[in-house]
Design a protein around this motif. Sequence first.
Motif, mmCIF file in Angstrom:
data_model
loop_
_atom_site.group_PDB
_atom_site.id
_atom_site.type_symbol
_atom_site.label_atom_id
_atom_site.label_comp_id
_atom_site.label_asym_id
_atom_site.label_seq_id
_atom_site.Cartn_x
_atom_site.Cartn_y
_atom_site.Cartn_z
ATOM 1 N N LEU A 81 0.824 -1.231 0.000
ATOM 2 C CA LEU A 81 0.000 0.000 0.000
ATOM 3 C C LEU A 81 0.852 1.274 0.000
ATOM 4 C CD1 LEU A 81 -2.660 -1.093 2.684
ATOM 5 C CD2 LEU A 81 -2.958 -1.054 0.201
ATOM 6 N N ARG A 82 2.159 1.111 0.202
ATOM 7 C CA ARG A 82 2.999 2.309 0.374
ATOM 8 C C ARG A 82 3.122 3.123 -0.907
ATOM 9 N NH1 ARG A 82 7.767 -0.516 3.968
ATOM 10 N NH2 ARG A 82 6.333 -1.541 5.422
ATOM 11 N N SER A 83 2.878 2.487 -2.057
ATOM 12 C CA SER A 83 2.983 3.235 -3.326
ATOM 13 C C SER A 83 1.853 4.268 -3.447
ATOM 14 C CB SER A 83 2.961 2.271 -4.510
ATOM 15 O OG SER A 83 1.789 1.503 -4.438
ATOM 16 N N ILE A 84 0.803 4.107 -2.627
ATOM 17 C CA ILE A 84 -0.319 5.068 -2.675
ATOM 18 C C ILE A 84 0.068 6.381 -1.986
ATOM 19 C CG2 ILE A 84 -2.726 5.463 -1.916
ATOM 20 C CD1 ILE A 84 -3.043 2.376 -1.956
ATOM 21 N N TRP A 85 1.011 6.309 -1.039
ATOM 22 C CA TRP A 85 1.328 7.494 -0.224
ATOM 23 C C TRP A 85 1.581 8.732 -1.074
ATOM 24 C CZ3 TRP A 85 5.531 5.512 3.808
ATOM 25 C CH2 TRP A 85 4.947 4.520 4.615
ATOM 26 N N GLU A 86 2.364 8.540 -2.162
ATOM 27 C CA GLU A 86 2.834 9.719 -2.903
ATOM 28 C C GLU A 86 1.701 10.496 -3.578
ATOM 29 O OE1 GLU A 86 5.784 7.886 -5.399
ATOM 30 O OE2 GLU A 86 4.419 7.907 -7.118
ATOM 31 N N LYS A 87 0.554 9.879 -3.728
ATOM 32 C CA LYS A 87 -0.577 10.594 -4.348
ATOM 33 C C LYS A 87 -1.048 11.746 -3.453
ATOM 34 C CE LYS A 87 -2.160 6.683 -7.104
ATOM 35 N NZ LYS A 87 -0.827 6.684 -7.660
ATOM 36 N N ALA A 92 -0.053 18.019 0.864
ATOM 37 C CA ALA A 92 0.183 17.941 2.319
ATOM 38 C C ALA A 92 0.978 19.141 2.818
ATOM 39 C CB ALA A 92 0.918 16.646 2.649
ATOM 40 N N HIS A 93 0.525 19.730 3.925
ATOM 41 C CA HIS A 93 1.264 20.830 4.541
ATOM 42 C C HIS A 93 2.375 20.303 5.444
ATOM 43 C CE1 HIS A 93 -2.508 22.828 3.387
ATOM 44 N NE2 HIS A 93 -1.800 23.938 3.370
ATOM 45 N N ALA A 94 2.163 19.115 6.022
ATOM 46 C CA ALA A 94 3.166 18.539 6.928
ATOM 47 C C ALA A 94 3.003 17.022 6.949
ATOM 48 C CB ALA A 94 2.991 19.105 8.333
#
Length: 205
Positions: A81-87, A92-94
């Motif tokens: 599931l980590r490949s979804i993070w970059e979307k 994101a502010h932080a």
Amino acid sequence: MFSLFYGLWKHLFSKMELHVLILGIDKAGKTTLLEKMKSVYSNIEGLPHDRIVPTVGLNIGRIEVTNRKLVFWDLGGQVGLRSIWEKYYEEAHAVVFVVDASCPSRFEDAKSALEKVLRHEDLRGAPLLILANKQDLPEAVSSEELARYLDLKKLDERVYMFEAVSAYDGMGIRESAEWLVEVMERSKRTEMLRVRASAMGPGSA
Ligand SMILES: Nc1nc2c(ncn2[C@@H]2O[C@H](COP(=O)(O)OP(=O)(O)OP(=O)(O)O)[C@@H](O)[C@H]2O)c(=O)[nH]1
Ligand SMILES: [Mg+2]
């Protein structure tokens, strides 16, 4: 004149939602932490621990901290599931990166996942809060020890902090949320995202 514009800017800023991405490998305690944060700031009991299941989609938590509206995005940390993070990086502010401080055998995995996050262009300048979670367990290492284990390079000029927390008993939760608000208020990235949102028109912030 300056104070008029400054007052207006402060007013607009206080209405703007600040997006905080909660990342970390699976079982670090991200969702439990978000539930605890919701209960600390809204006085409504969060989900009981045994009702929290591994995250596959996205959990959203809206919390008001010192008059700022924060929106937390909690994503799943399983390898697939980590490949979804970059979307979510661009908006994101932080970033909050949660580590299970009681499980040294997984520090290496956490370190490489975090290093990959930090290398990503879309998160340039985003303040970073690294949480040494599960401090209620006697085997948990302190935030200073965790910092030594992770031995992060490439932090460059990023604003960051390590904090010891427990998603069970609430240790460090308020300090963490208040630090986030303070650094996001001052961050050039927040200013950049605000300018971009206003260029895109009303309702986009
Ligand atoms: N003792 C203790 N256990 C915790 C704490 N936070 C989370 N846990 C436990 O750790 C396990 C994983 O918690 P989750 O909140 O589901 O972890 P997660 O990081 O959201 O996991 P994924 O959604 O799979 O990425 C659960 O059994 C929680 O009850 C904590 O502060 N102390
Ligand atoms: Mg989760």
